[in-house]
Design a protein around this motif. Structure first.
Motif, PDB file in Angstrom:
ATOM      1  N   LYS A 219       0.541   0.601   1.745  1.00 47.38           N
ATOM      2  CA  LYS A 219       1.519   1.326   0.927  1.00 47.38           C
ATOM      3  C   LYS A 219       2.683   0.421   0.550  1.00 47.38           C
ATOM      4  CE  LYS A 219       4.405   5.537   1.044  1.00 47.38           C
ATOM      5  NZ  LYS A 219       5.743   4.925   0.960  1.00 47.38           N
ATOM      6  N   ALA A 220       3.179  -0.355   1.518  1.00 44.75           N
ATOM      7  CA  ALA A 220       4.289  -1.265   1.245  1.00 44.75           C
ATOM      8  C   ALA A 220       3.907  -2.302   0.196  1.00 44.75           C
ATOM      9  CB  ALA A 220       4.718  -1.950   2.536  1.00 44.75           C
ATOM     10  N   ARG A 222       1.633  -1.989  -2.143  1.00 36.47           N
ATOM     11  CA  ARG A 222       1.539  -1.328  -3.461  1.00 36.47           C
ATOM     12  C   ARG A 222       2.915  -1.135  -4.074  1.00 36.47           C
ATOM     13  NH1 ARG A 222      -2.044   2.124  -0.683  1.00 36.47           N
ATOM     14  NH2 ARG A 222      -0.457   3.773  -0.658  1.00 36.47           N
ATOM     15  N   GLU A 223       3.909  -0.942  -3.231  1.00 38.79           N
ATOM     16  CA  GLU A 223       5.266  -0.707  -3.712  1.00 38.79           C
ATOM     17  C   GLU A 223       6.073  -1.999  -3.843  1.00 38.79           C
ATOM     18  OE1 GLU A 223       6.801   2.198  -1.013  1.00 38.79           O
ATOM     19  OE2 GLU A 223       5.500   3.800  -1.775  1.00 38.79           O
ATOM     20  N   ARG A 225       6.606  -4.541  -1.550  1.00 36.99           N
ATOM     21  CA  ARG A 225       7.353  -5.029  -0.393  1.00 36.99           C
ATOM     22  C   ARG A 225       6.441  -5.901   0.463  1.00 36.99           C
ATOM     23  NH1 ARG A 225       8.343   0.379  -0.156  1.00 36.99           N
ATOM     24  NH2 ARG A 225       7.253   0.557   1.844  1.00 36.99           N
TER      25      ARG A 225
END
Length: 236
Positions: A219-220, A222-223, A225
Motif C-alpha cells: 500500500k505504501a 502504491r502511494e 512512499r
C-alpha cells in the motif's frame, strides 16, 4: 506503577491504543481463533523469565521475534521457510491475529507462538541473548507529535531488544515514514550493543534478501512512499 514506557526493573503498564477488534472478523474466523489460538498463545509468567524453548514441543535450533506482525504475511512465510526455528509473534489487534492463525492452520505450520498483547510485556520476561533476530516491520508511525511517545521503537524498548539478542543477532526495522526512520536511528544509534550494518545507500533502500513484503508495504509503495530498511548487529 510506572507509566513512562520504560522497560527496566519496575512494572510495565500495558499500552495498546486503538480498537483491538475490528469489524472484519467474521464468525468462521472467530471460531477458528477460539479453537486454535489457545494452543498457540504465549502465556507470560508472573515472575521470572520465559524460556522460548518451553513454548515448542520439539527442539528448535534458534528463535526469532516479530513485533507487530499485522496480517502475518511476513511471519508466516518466514516460519514456513525455517521449520527448524521457533517464531514468536506479537500483535495486539485480533483481526491480524485471526489472519495469521488461519494461514498457519491452512499450511500446517507449527513453529509459531503468538502474544496478542503489548510487546514490551514479552520483551521484559525474555532471557538475555535468547533470540537470533527481531523484526519490527512498518509499525504504526503515530505521526502526530503528541503521539510520538506511542512508537514501539524508542529509547526505552531498543535496549531491551539489544539485551535479548544473542551476540551476532540481528535487529531489522522497516518504515515508509521518513520521520520515523530518523526516530528509529536516534534510538538505535544510542544503544552501544547495536551496530548499524549499512555501508552504502542501497543498504537502507533495498530489502534484505529473505524479506517478504506485507500488504501495508505494498500500500505504501502504491502511494509513493518508499521503504527504509535498517539492520543492526548485536555486539559479540
Amino acid at each position: 506503577m510506572r507509566d513512562d514506557g520504560a522497560t527496566g526493573d519496575g512494572p510495565v503498564r500495558r499500552q495498546i491504543w486503538g480498537r483491538r477488534l475490528g469489524p472484519g472478523l467474521k464468525p468462521a474466523r472467530r471460531k477458528l481463533l477460539e479453537e486454535r489460538l489457545p494452543g498457540l498463545q504465549i502465556e507470560l509468567p508472573e515472575q521470572g523469565r520465559l524460556d522460548p524453548a518451553s513454548l515448542f514441543p520439539g527442539r528448535m535450533q534458534g528463535f526469532r521475534l516479530e513485533i507487530g506482525f499485522g496480517g502475518g504475511e511476513h511471519l508466516a512465510a518466514q516460519a514456513k521457510a525455517n521449520p527448524h526455528l521457533g517464531f514468536l509473534g506479537v500483535e495486539p489487534f485480533m483481526d491480524g491475529v485471526g489472519k495469521l492463525v488461519a494461514e498457519l492452520d491452512a499450511s500446517g505450520t507449527d513453529n509459531v507462538r503468538i502474544l496478542a498483547d503489548d510487546a514490551r510485556l514479552l520483551l521484559r520476561v525474555l532471557p538475555d541473548a535468547c533470540l537470533e533476530r527481531i523484526d519490527v516491520l512498518f509499525p504504526d508511525p503515530w505521526p502526530k507529535l503528541r503521539h510520538n511517545k506511542r512508537r514501539i521503537v524508542n529509547r526505552q524498548t531498543v535496549p531491551e531488544m539489544a539485551r535479548v539478542l544473542r551476540p551476532g543477532g540481528e535487529l531489522r526495522l522497516a518504515t515508509d515514514i521518513v520521520d520515523y526512520a530518523r526516530w528509529m536511528l536516534d534510538a538505535t544509534l544510542a544503544e552501544p550493543r547495536l551496530a548499524w550494518m549499512a555501508e552504502r545507500a542501497d543498504d537502507w533502500r533495498i530489502a534484505p534478501p529473505d524479506h517478504v513484503p506485507t500488504r501495508y508495504q505494498a500500500k505504501a509503495e502504491r502511494e509513493g512512499r518508499p521503504a527504509t530498511f535498517l539492520r543492526f548487529r548485536a555486539a559479540s
